[in-house]
Write a protein that holds these residues in place. Sequence first.
Motif, PDB file in Angstrom:
ATOM      1  N   SER A 137       0.833  -1.207   0.000  1.00 45.86           N
ATOM      2  CA  SER A 137       0.000   0.000   0.000  1.00 45.86           C
ATOM      3  C   SER A 137       0.866   1.255   0.000  1.00 45.86           C
ATOM      4  O   SER A 137       0.536   2.252  -0.657  1.00 45.86           O
ATOM      5  CB  SER A 137      -0.944  -0.007   1.207  1.00 45.86           C
ATOM      6  OG  SER A 137      -0.220  -0.009   2.425  1.00 45.86           O
ATOM      7  N   PHE A 138       1.993   1.201   0.707  1.00 39.49           N
ATOM      8  CA  PHE A 138       2.930   2.334   0.740  1.00 39.49           C
ATOM      9  C   PHE A 138       3.568   2.542  -0.629  1.00 39.49           C
ATOM     10  O   PHE A 138       3.658   3.667  -1.133  1.00 39.49           O
ATOM     11  CB  PHE A 138       3.996   2.068   1.798  1.00 39.49           C
ATOM     12  CG  PHE A 138       5.148   3.047   1.786  1.00 39.49           C
ATOM     13  CD1 PHE A 138       4.960   4.384   2.107  1.00 39.49           C
ATOM     14  CD2 PHE A 138       6.426   2.616   1.451  1.00 39.49           C
ATOM     15  CE1 PHE A 138       6.026   5.280   2.085  1.00 39.49           C
ATOM     16  CE2 PHE A 138       7.493   3.500   1.430  1.00 39.49           C
ATOM     17  CZ  PHE A 138       7.289   4.836   1.751  1.00 39.49           C
ATOM     18  N   ILE A 139       3.968   1.448  -1.271  1.00 41.60           N
ATOM     19  CA  ILE A 139       4.659   1.527  -2.553  1.00 41.60           C
ATOM     20  C   ILE A 139       3.728   1.993  -3.673  1.00 41.60           C
ATOM     21  O   ILE A 139       4.127   2.774  -4.544  1.00 41.60           O
ATOM     22  CB  ILE A 139       5.277   0.157  -2.907  1.00 41.60           C
ATOM     23  CG1 ILE A 139       6.524  -0.086  -2.058  1.00 41.60           C
ATOM     24  CG2 ILE A 139       5.658   0.099  -4.384  1.00 41.60           C
ATOM     25  CD1 ILE A 139       7.176  -1.422  -2.299  1.00 41.60           C
ATOM     26  N   LEU A 147      -2.894   7.830  -6.878  1.00 41.24           N
ATOM     27  CA  LEU A 147      -3.522   6.963  -5.889  1.00 41.24           C
ATOM     28  C   LEU A 147      -3.536   7.584  -4.494  1.00 41.24           C
ATOM     29  O   LEU A 147      -4.132   7.022  -3.578  1.00 41.24           O
ATOM     30  CB  LEU A 147      -2.793   5.617  -5.832  1.00 41.24           C
ATOM     31  CG  LEU A 147      -2.903   4.744  -7.085  1.00 41.24           C
ATOM     32  CD1 LEU A 147      -2.037   3.490  -6.932  1.00 41.24           C
ATOM     33  CD2 LEU A 147      -4.358   4.345  -7.336  1.00 41.24           C
ATOM     34  N   LEU A 148      -2.871   8.719  -4.351  1.00 44.79           N
ATOM     35  CA  LEU A 148      -2.812   9.369  -3.041  1.00 44.79           C
ATOM     36  C   LEU A 148      -4.219   9.710  -2.535  1.00 44.79           C
ATOM     37  O   LEU A 148      -4.490   9.621  -1.336  1.00 44.79           O
ATOM     38  CB  LEU A 148      -1.966  10.641  -3.125  1.00 44.79           C
ATOM     39  CG  LEU A 148      -1.657  11.352  -1.801  1.00 44.79           C
ATOM     40  CD1 LEU A 148      -0.900  10.424  -0.856  1.00 44.79           C
ATOM     41  CD2 LEU A 148      -0.861  12.630  -2.044  1.00 44.79           C
ATOM     42  N   LYS A 149      -5.103  10.073  -3.462  1.00 46.88           N
ATOM     43  CA  LYS A 149      -6.473  10.406  -3.071  1.00 46.88           C
ATOM     44  C   LYS A 149      -7.230   9.184  -2.547  1.00 46.88           C
ATOM     45  O   LYS A 149      -8.181   9.306  -1.776  1.00 46.88           O
ATOM     46  CB  LYS A 149      -7.226  10.999  -4.264  1.00 46.88           C
ATOM     47  CG  LYS A 149      -6.653  12.326  -4.756  1.00 46.88           C
ATOM     48  CD  LYS A 149      -7.434  12.840  -5.951  1.00 46.88           C
ATOM     49  CE  LYS A 149      -6.864  14.150  -6.458  1.00 46.88           C
ATOM     50  NZ  LYS A 149      -7.585  14.661  -7.647  1.00 46.88           N
ATOM     51  N   GLN A 155      -5.407   1.541   2.184  1.00 43.14           N
ATOM     52  CA  GLN A 155      -4.997   1.079   3.509  1.00 43.14           C
ATOM     53  C   GLN A 155      -6.057   0.196   4.160  1.00 43.14           C
ATOM     54  O   GLN A 155      -5.730  -0.830   4.768  1.00 43.14           O
ATOM     55  CB  GLN A 155      -4.698   2.293   4.393  1.00 43.14           C
ATOM     56  CG  GLN A 155      -3.451   3.061   3.962  1.00 43.14           C
ATOM     57  CD  GLN A 155      -3.257   4.362   4.728  1.00 43.14           C
ATOM     58  OE1 GLN A 155      -4.205   4.917   5.294  1.00 43.14           O
ATOM     59  NE2 GLN A 155      -2.028   4.859   4.748  1.00 43.14           N
ATOM     60  N   ILE A 156      -7.321   0.574   4.022  1.00 43.75           N
ATOM     61  CA  ILE A 156      -8.404  -0.233   4.601  1.00 43.75           C
ATOM     62  C   ILE A 156      -8.479  -1.594   3.912  1.00 43.75           C
ATOM     63  O   ILE A 156      -8.671  -2.633   4.562  1.00 43.75           O
ATOM     64  CB  ILE A 156      -9.750   0.515   4.482  1.00 43.75           C
ATOM     65  CG1 ILE A 156      -9.761   1.726   5.413  1.00 43.75           C
ATOM     66  CG2 ILE A 156     -10.919  -0.424   4.819  1.00 43.75           C
ATOM     67  CD1 ILE A 156     -10.970   2.624   5.240  1.00 43.75           C
ATOM     68  N   THR A 157      -8.303  -1.595   2.589  1.00 41.55           N
ATOM     69  CA  THR A 157      -8.304  -2.854   1.840  1.00 41.55           C
ATOM     70  C   THR A 157      -7.162  -3.751   2.295  1.00 41.55           C
ATOM     71  O   THR A 157      -7.335  -4.965   2.487  1.00 41.55           O
ATOM     72  CB  THR A 157      -8.181  -2.585   0.332  1.00 41.55           C
ATOM     73  OG1 THR A 157      -9.276  -1.765  -0.093  1.00 41.55           O
ATOM     74  CG2 THR A 157      -8.193  -3.887  -0.454  1.00 41.55           C
ATOM     75  N   ALA A 158      -5.975  -3.156   2.478  1.00 43.63           N
ATOM     76  CA  ALA A 158      -4.813  -3.917   2.946  1.00 43.63           C
ATOM     77  C   ALA A 158      -5.074  -4.532   4.315  1.00 43.63           C
ATOM     78  O   ALA A 158      -4.795  -5.717   4.545  1.00 43.63           O
ATOM     79  CB  ALA A 158      -3.584  -3.011   3.000  1.00 43.63           C
TER      80      ALA A 158
END
Length: 207
Positions: A137-139, A147-149, A155-158
């Motif tokens: 998710s960070f990468i 994808l920042l938006k 993050q929730i999906t991860a």
Amino acid sequence: MKKNNWITVFTAIFLFVLLGLIYETSMVKAIDDALFDFFVSVRSDSLDSFCYFLRDFGSSKMYLSFAVVLLIFSIIRKRIWTGIYLLITLLTARLVVQIIKGIFERPRPSAMYYVENGFSFPSGHAVMATSFFLTLSFILIILDTNLLKQRKIIQITALAIILLISFSRIYLHVHHFSDIVAGWLVGYVWYSICKNVFIFLHECKQI
């Protein structure tokens, strides 16, 4: 690494060590057994199939396959070090898991639904899922700033995938809940260390 990050990492390490010292106590065993009983009560053929799918989806081979694909994508985006960073994080996380398992040598639960070799503490699937999906998710945000938006959604999906893979291990009776919690802690610590090393080297213009 920022001060708050250090505090979180050291707290996670402390909690892991503490859990490693108390997982044989009656309190922890009661919690572990309660989770086993719950998943037995909801067991079904469809959940069996889903959890076996999650077992394979959360395997090291699958993560390495994803990492290779991301490495190719990072080369296309001219960010090759992000792909290499994910590969290194995965490979070293796997090594850390084996070392820690060898230290604690906790046997697996006696009523496994299938034969799983190796020791139980911490859960390798929980460690790898946590370190992989948090890193991924960070990468993704680094590789594509558009994808920042959608950062919160990513993050929730991860986190959802991490939880599904982790709890499937309890459902299949190959890990105690305490193994899973330990795996989350180890996975988070390793993700944080690798992430901050990557950021440090990037800021120093080494990569």
